[in-house]
Design a protein around this motif. Structure first.
Motif, PDB file in Angstrom:
ATOM      1  N   THR A 124       1.383  -1.375   0.027  1.00  0.00           N
ATOM      2  CA  THR A 124       0.209   0.375  -0.291  1.00  0.00           C
ATOM      3  C   THR A 124       0.882   1.521  -0.013  1.00  0.00           C
ATOM      4  OG1 THR A 124      -2.111   1.034   0.705  1.00  0.00           O
ATOM      5  CG2 THR A 124      -0.200   0.796   2.528  1.00  0.00           C
ATOM      6  N   ASP A 125       2.254   0.949   0.981  1.00  0.00           N
ATOM      7  CA  ASP A 125       2.767   2.937   0.594  1.00  0.00           C
ATOM      8  C   ASP A 125       3.427   2.873  -0.476  1.00  0.00           C
ATOM      9  OD1 ASP A 125       4.432   4.870   2.344  1.00  0.00           O
ATOM     10  OD2 ASP A 125       6.143   3.202   1.201  1.00  0.00           O
ATOM     11  N   ARG A 126       3.799   1.326  -1.892  1.00  0.00           N
ATOM     12  CA  ARG A 126       4.221   2.328  -2.961  1.00  0.00           C
ATOM     13  C   ARG A 126       3.329   2.569  -3.926  1.00  0.00           C
ATOM     14  NH1 ARG A 126       7.514  -2.621  -5.660  1.00  0.00           N
ATOM     15  NH2 ARG A 126       5.942  -3.080  -5.785  1.00  0.00           N
ATOM     16  N   ARG A 127       2.017   2.155  -3.779  1.00  0.00           N
ATOM     17  CA  ARG A 127       0.841   1.920  -4.617  1.00  0.00           C
ATOM     18  C   ARG A 127       0.093   3.192  -4.260  1.00  0.00           C
ATOM     19  NH1 ARG A 127      -1.611  -1.912  -2.649  1.00  0.00           N
ATOM     20  NH2 ARG A 127      -2.632  -1.190  -1.653  1.00  0.00           N
ATOM     21  N   ASP A 128      -0.936   4.078  -3.088  1.00  0.00           N
ATOM     22  CA  ASP A 128      -1.773   4.555  -2.651  1.00  0.00           C
ATOM     23  C   ASP A 128      -0.812   5.546  -2.563  1.00  0.00           C
ATOM     24  OD1 ASP A 128      -3.412   2.231  -2.996  1.00  0.00           O
ATOM     25  OD2 ASP A 128      -3.960   1.997  -0.997  1.00  0.00           O
ATOM     26  N   ARG A 129       0.104   5.642  -1.465  1.00  0.00           N
ATOM     27  CA  ARG A 129       1.194   7.065  -1.471  1.00  0.00           C
ATOM     28  C   ARG A 129       1.838   7.488  -2.128  1.00  0.00           C
ATOM     29  NH1 ARG A 129       1.304   3.466   3.971  1.00  0.00           N
ATOM     30  NH2 ARG A 129      -0.210   4.371   4.967  1.00  0.00           N
ATOM     31  N   GLN A 130       2.377   6.561  -3.253  1.00  0.00           N
ATOM     32  CA  GLN A 130       3.827   7.238  -4.357  1.00  0.00           C
ATOM     33  C   GLN A 130       3.505   7.246  -5.897  1.00  0.00           C
ATOM     34  OE1 GLN A 130       7.608   5.246  -3.279  1.00  0.00           O
ATOM     35  NE2 GLN A 130       6.994   4.982  -1.540  1.00  0.00           N
ATOM     36  N   GLU A 131       2.982   5.762  -6.714  1.00  0.00           N
ATOM     37  CA  GLU A 131       2.848   5.265  -7.560  1.00  0.00           C
ATOM     38  C   GLU A 131       1.752   6.626  -7.872  1.00  0.00           C
ATOM     39  OE1 GLU A 131       6.128   1.589  -8.417  1.00  0.00           O
ATOM     40  OE2 GLU A 131       3.531   1.431  -8.331  1.00  0.00           O
ATOM     41  N   LYS A 132       0.482   6.100  -7.245  1.00  0.00           N
ATOM     42  CA  LYS A 132      -0.722   6.924  -7.255  1.00  0.00           C
ATOM     43  C   LYS A 132      -0.807   7.977  -7.861  1.00  0.00           C
ATOM     44  CE  LYS A 132      -3.949   3.092  -7.947  1.00  0.00           C
ATOM     45  NZ  LYS A 132      -5.412   1.929  -7.472  1.00  0.00           N
ATOM     46  N   PRO A 133      -0.326   8.489  -7.060  1.00  0.00           N
ATOM     47  CA  PRO A 133      -0.525  10.096  -6.216  1.00  0.00           C
ATOM     48  C   PRO A 133      -0.027  10.764  -8.203  1.00  0.00           C
ATOM     49  CG  PRO A 133      -0.339   9.347  -4.933  1.00  0.00           C
ATOM     50  CD  PRO A 133      -0.294   7.858  -5.349  1.00  0.00           C
ATOM     51  N   SER A 134       1.457   9.825  -7.998  1.00  0.00           N
ATOM     52  CA  SER A 134       2.530  10.708  -9.357  1.00  0.00           C
ATOM     53  C   SER A 134       1.823  10.639 -10.550  1.00  0.00           C
ATOM     54  CB  SER A 134       3.698  10.083  -8.898  1.00  0.00           C
ATOM     55  OG  SER A 134       4.617  10.207 -10.346  1.00  0.00           O
ATOM     56  N   SER A 135       1.646   9.533 -10.782  1.00  0.00           N
ATOM     57  CA  SER A 135      -0.032   8.853 -11.894  1.00  0.00           C
ATOM     58  C   SER A 135      -0.606   9.871 -12.424  1.00  0.00           C
ATOM     59  CB  SER A 135      -0.327   7.806 -12.073  1.00  0.00           C
ATOM     60  OG  SER A 135       0.909   6.510 -12.254  1.00  0.00           O
ATOM     61  N   TYR A 136      -1.431  10.061 -11.109  1.00  0.00           N
ATOM     62  CA  TYR A 136      -2.538  10.852 -11.180  1.00  0.00           C
ATOM     63  C   TYR A 136      -2.312  12.210 -11.251  1.00  0.00           C
ATOM     64  CZ  TYR A 136      -4.935   6.796  -9.677  1.00  0.00           C
ATOM     65  OH  TYR A 136      -5.892   5.650  -8.461  1.00  0.00           O
ATOM     66  N   ALA A 137      -1.110  12.920 -10.890  1.00  0.00           N
ATOM     67  CA  ALA A 137      -0.531  14.254 -11.449  1.00  0.00           C
ATOM     68  C   ALA A 137      -0.095  14.579 -12.788  1.00  0.00           C
ATOM     69  CB  ALA A 137       0.419  14.253 -10.305  1.00  0.00           C
ATOM     70  N   ALA A 138       0.590  13.547 -13.153  1.00  0.00           N
ATOM     71  CA  ALA A 138       1.186  13.808 -14.369  1.00  0.00           C
ATOM     72  C   ALA A 138       0.296  13.555 -14.955  1.00  0.00           C
ATOM     73  CB  ALA A 138       2.173  12.165 -15.069  1.00  0.00           C
ATOM     74  N   THR A 139      -1.522  12.962 -15.220  1.00  0.00           N
ATOM     75  CA  THR A 139      -2.258  13.089 -16.331  1.00  0.00           C
ATOM     76  C   THR A 139      -2.779  14.027 -15.876  1.00  0.00           C
ATOM     77  OG1 THR A 139      -3.024  10.134 -15.935  1.00  0.00           O
ATOM     78  CG2 THR A 139      -4.625  11.881 -16.630  1.00  0.00           C
TER      79      THR A 139
END
Length: 197
Positions: A124-139
């Motif tokens: 959950t740390d890598r997925r919800d706190r790092q990768e997904k927010p970064s992906s949503y922001a880049a979008t």
């Protein structure tokens, strides 16, 4: 719950979509697949408290005229720069009708906010706190709401850029968090205390 595979041979987005469609049919909709930062992830079924939190937020978002919180993690979005990623947010806030006719992986244009509720798994740390927010922001999705059951916080991320969200405002469960216009609602997070371990 999402489990991300360790770096495997790179697959294309088209190959991922074929894999995900076939595997989800075999799994009888018990899991959903994501493709973030070049990795295939498996998003399992949420627990009851996770579902209650999303339902709580859905009721709050009904106060925003014309907006709808699409919940349940079934809606797939094309994310990341150049929309080469595929994510299944726990919920998506957009105008009603935004996703009509879009198929399995919707264009994120018109998405006002994505929502993730942390799970009790090792990823959950890598997925919800790092990768997904970064992906949503880049979008370019304007807001990302993270309901973090481990930390007992709700964080609203805003001001998206290619390297992530540039602003974040957090409150502890029990405090009130204001979601700005055009959402324009106050979230009294006291109830979230009932849905943590």
């Amino acid at each position: 719950m999402t489990v991300m595979a360790e770096r495997a041979p790179q697959v294309t987005v088209d190959e991922f979509e074929q894999i995900a469609k076939a595997a989800e049919k075999l799994a009888d909709d018990a899991v959903r697949f994501e493709f973030i930062d070049g990795r295939i992830g498996v998003k399992g079924m949420p627990d009851g408290d996770h579902a209650e939190i999303v339902a709580w937020l859905q009721r709050r978002c009904m106060q925003s005229a014309g907006l709808w919180l699409y919940a349940g993690g079934e809606l797939g979005l094309r994310v990341e720069q150049y929309r080469q990623g595929r994510a299944r947010p726990d919920a998506v806030l957009a105008a009603e009708g935004t996703f009509a006719g879009q198929g399995d992986w919707a264009d994120p244009d018109g998405v006002l906010m994505t929502v993730e509720v942390t799970s009790y798994d090792s990823d959950t740390d890598r997925r919800d706190r790092q990768e997904k927010p970064s992906s949503y922001a880049a979008t370019g999705i304007p807001y990302f709401l993270l309901i973090d059951r481990d930390a007992g916080t709700v964080t609203l991320y805003s001001d998206p850029g290619p390297d992530g969200y540039r602003d974040a405002h957090s409150v502890k469960f029990g405090a009130t968090l204001s979601l700005p216009e055009p959402i324009g609602i106050e979230l009294d997070t006291e109830r979230l205390k009932d849905h943590v371990r």
